[in-house]
Design a protein around this motif. Sequence first.
Motif, PDB file in Angstrom:
ATOM      1  N   ALA A 195       2.307   7.014   3.313  1.00 22.77           N
ATOM      2  CA  ALA A 195       1.324   7.915   2.706  1.00 22.77           C
ATOM      3  C   ALA A 195       1.747   9.371   2.843  1.00 22.77           C
ATOM      4  O   ALA A 195       1.571  10.178   1.921  1.00 22.77           O
ATOM      5  CB  ALA A 195      -0.042   7.694   3.346  1.00 22.77           C
ATOM      6  N   ARG A 196       2.331   9.720   3.985  1.00 25.98           N
ATOM      7  CA  ARG A 196       2.714  11.109   4.239  1.00 25.98           C
ATOM      8  C   ARG A 196       4.052  11.479   3.612  1.00 25.98           C
ATOM      9  O   ARG A 196       4.209  12.560   3.027  1.00 25.98           O
ATOM     10  CB  ARG A 196       2.781  11.339   5.752  1.00 25.98           C
ATOM     11  N   ASP A 197       5.042  10.571   3.728  1.00 30.09           N
ATOM     12  CA  ASP A 197       6.413  10.924   3.376  1.00 30.09           C
ATOM     13  C   ASP A 197       6.861  10.409   2.013  1.00 30.09           C
ATOM     14  O   ASP A 197       7.926  10.818   1.528  1.00 30.09           O
ATOM     15  CB  ASP A 197       7.374  10.389   4.439  1.00 30.09           C
ATOM     16  N   CYS A 198       6.102   9.507   1.419  1.00 33.12           N
ATOM     17  CA  CYS A 198       6.484   8.931   0.121  1.00 33.12           C
ATOM     18  C   CYS A 198       5.318   9.074  -0.857  1.00 33.12           C
ATOM     19  O   CYS A 198       4.701   8.070  -1.266  1.00 33.12           O
ATOM     20  CB  CYS A 198       6.863   7.466   0.270  1.00 33.12           C
ATOM     21  N   PRO A 199       4.983  10.293  -1.220  1.00 34.55           N
ATOM     22  CA  PRO A 199       3.818  10.495  -2.096  1.00 34.55           C
ATOM     23  C   PRO A 199       3.995   9.770  -3.426  1.00 34.55           C
ATOM     24  O   PRO A 199       5.091   9.725  -3.993  1.00 34.55           O
ATOM     25  CB  PRO A 199       3.785  12.017  -2.281  1.00 34.55           C
ATOM     26  N   GLY A 200       2.899   9.204  -3.893  1.00 33.79           N
ATOM     27  CA  GLY A 200       2.926   8.495  -5.161  1.00 33.79           C
ATOM     28  C   GLY A 200       3.239   7.027  -5.058  1.00 33.79           C
ATOM     29  O   GLY A 200       3.081   6.283  -6.038  1.00 33.79           O
ATOM     30  N   ARG A 201       3.695   6.570  -3.878  1.00 30.41           N
ATOM     31  CA  ARG A 201       3.982   5.143  -3.731  1.00 30.41           C
ATOM     32  C   ARG A 201       2.677   4.341  -3.733  1.00 30.41           C
ATOM     33  O   ARG A 201       1.709   4.708  -3.077  1.00 30.41           O
ATOM     34  CB  ARG A 201       4.721   4.855  -2.432  1.00 30.41           C
ATOM     35  N   ARG A 202       2.689   3.241  -4.453  1.00 28.11           N
ATOM     36  CA  ARG A 202       1.546   2.327  -4.469  1.00 28.11           C
ATOM     37  C   ARG A 202       1.777   1.282  -3.377  1.00 28.11           C
ATOM     38  O   ARG A 202       2.705   0.486  -3.472  1.00 28.11           O
ATOM     39  CB  ARG A 202       1.408   1.657  -5.833  1.00 28.11           C
ATOM     40  N   PHE A 203       0.931   1.319  -2.362  1.00 30.28           N
ATOM     41  CA  PHE A 203       1.124   0.372  -1.260  1.00 30.28           C
ATOM     42  C   PHE A 203      -0.222  -0.184  -0.820  1.00 30.28           C
ATOM     43  O   PHE A 203      -1.279   0.409  -1.069  1.00 30.28           O
ATOM     44  CB  PHE A 203       1.844   1.039  -0.080  1.00 30.28           C
ATOM     45  N   ALA A 204      -0.157  -1.332  -0.183  1.00 29.48           N
ATOM     46  CA  ALA A 204      -1.367  -1.958   0.368  1.00 29.48           C
ATOM     47  C   ALA A 204      -1.013  -2.610   1.690  1.00 29.48           C
ATOM     48  O   ALA A 204       0.102  -3.108   1.883  1.00 29.48           O
ATOM     49  CB  ALA A 204      -1.940  -2.992  -0.590  1.00 29.48           C
ATOM     50  N   VAL A 205      -1.975  -2.594   2.597  1.00 28.27           N
ATOM     51  CA  VAL A 205      -1.858  -3.280   3.877  1.00 28.27           C
ATOM     52  C   VAL A 205      -2.756  -4.512   3.797  1.00 28.27           C
ATOM     53  O   VAL A 205      -3.969  -4.395   3.601  1.00 28.27           O
ATOM     54  CB  VAL A 205      -2.305  -2.377   5.045  1.00 28.27           C
ATOM     55  N   LEU A 206      -2.170  -5.678   3.927  1.00 29.42           N
ATOM     56  CA  LEU A 206      -2.890  -6.942   3.793  1.00 29.42           C
ATOM     57  C   LEU A 206      -3.114  -7.510   5.190  1.00 29.42           C
ATOM     58  O   LEU A 206      -2.167  -7.886   5.887  1.00 29.42           O
ATOM     59  CB  LEU A 206      -2.093  -7.913   2.928  1.00 29.42           C
ATOM     60  N   GLU A 207      -4.370  -7.563   5.599  1.00 28.97           N
ATOM     61  CA  GLU A 207      -4.740  -7.949   6.962  1.00 28.97           C
ATOM     62  C   GLU A 207      -5.655  -9.165   6.905  1.00 28.97           C
ATOM     63  O   GLU A 207      -6.708  -9.133   6.252  1.00 28.97           O
ATOM     64  CB  GLU A 207      -5.433  -6.786   7.664  1.00 28.97           C
TER      65      GLU A 207
END
Length: 511
Positions: free
Chosen positions: A26-38
Amino acid sequence: MTQAPDLDVAIIGAGISGISMAAHIARDCPGRRFAVLERRAAVGGTWDLFRYPGVRSDSDMHTLGFGFAPWRGADAIADGAAIRDYLNEVVAQHDLAQHIRTGTQVTAAEWDSTAACWRLDWKTEGQGGAQGTAGHLTARFLVLAAGYYDHDAAHDPALPGQAEFAGPMVLPQFWPQDLDVAGKRVVVIGSGATAATLVPALAQRGAQVTMLQRTPTWFIASPRRDRLAHLLNRVLPAPLAARLVRWRNIRLGAWFYNRARQAPGKVGAWLKRRAARALGPAWDEVAFTPPYGPWQQRLCLVPDGDLFAAIRSGQARVVTGRIARIERDGISLENGGLENGGRLAADVIVKATGLKLAVAGKIALRRDGVAINLADHLHYKDCMLSNLPNLVQVFGYLNASWTLRADLVAAFTARVLNHMAQTGAQVATPVLPADHGLEIDETPAFSSGYLLRGQHLLPRSSTERRWRLNHDYLSDRAFLRRDPLEDGVLRFDHAPPRLAPWPDCAIDTPR
């Protein structure tokens, strides 16, 4: 061109490793679409699952806390509730909740070389009688951040006669919150970190506790509160104070670990002298002399000497012996010398017998239709695995705070993602040729039971630095910063891959 995947990065697990990875991206790769699956209903991983009495950190919070979010709590050794609060605060401060999907279990993940992405199968459990759901998603990158042990089962060896026991028999990993131990005779089987935590906590709740150990453990007492940290926080800006304390603890821990490995006899004698002073008349040489050197297994931390205090008070004791049989109201030992001729009376038995190792969150991994066995692959720079594209695995330190490596792996992953964005690459693979000629290191770094039991599940290491799981944070930090991404090993390709297929590099050296 291939169709864009649903996500740039899928992160499995919302514990310490997953939160660190998410915050770095979130901080270093702006624009990346990511999700945390828990899979669990809340973030926290280990700290959400473990709720046994006294559960706490087994290393200092200034290093167990993230480097990007310094620990501000009063205690350097914190209890489980404080750690859960801290992790939730980090999620809120970095606006990560929007990326976290709780109650979502990933069951399978397959790398599709044609599409250059991972295809994930997931499911949810139904609530209140409702049926769960299931679905699929695609992600360019997959991060395995689900830890190293099985959340569904502990190491639970069958004991002769255990079905005859009339009282509760409890596993700490699944502690019943309504269990009342006041006035009860409790036998805790085990001598590791969990047992050392439970014994003083149960004694404080009014139980008469016996820690029944087959093999002694090395213990070291440490203040629950860090006086230097409190002093620095009074005279320095908080960020500077946090950095100084963190680096002091990192360097002191590294020095002590190396000293223990180089001079185990001297360090062992020093640890025994400290324990003997803390226990006074309750000191028992046999009960506190392990048959292995300090730091061949993880050293057990005793905050404020609470275990020693419980033994000294007479509310707890340590017995060394092997179990002959579990009986209706106690445990018979193979060796005598106790009350009733080698028998421990018990109203409650706690089996603090350790963890059951699990890799990749027990996800079924495949590559182009072929099952992936992680034990056929080598660690690459402590972050990736040989010949597995766009895959990162987080496995923290065993001789220091898990978080230290989690942060290193997250920073490395962010660098790889940014490099791929700058060069237009879609695939990153640490390539190890079939004729690599590397020497496989079969010697376990530690002799802990859960590692020896599950060694056949783990990726492997070489004696060559790039291809081993190292346990030296200071060295690893310098190496990852110094060694270039384009190192002749990590290959960056466009999709679909233009180069030769990934070499089949199963490691067939006997385990």
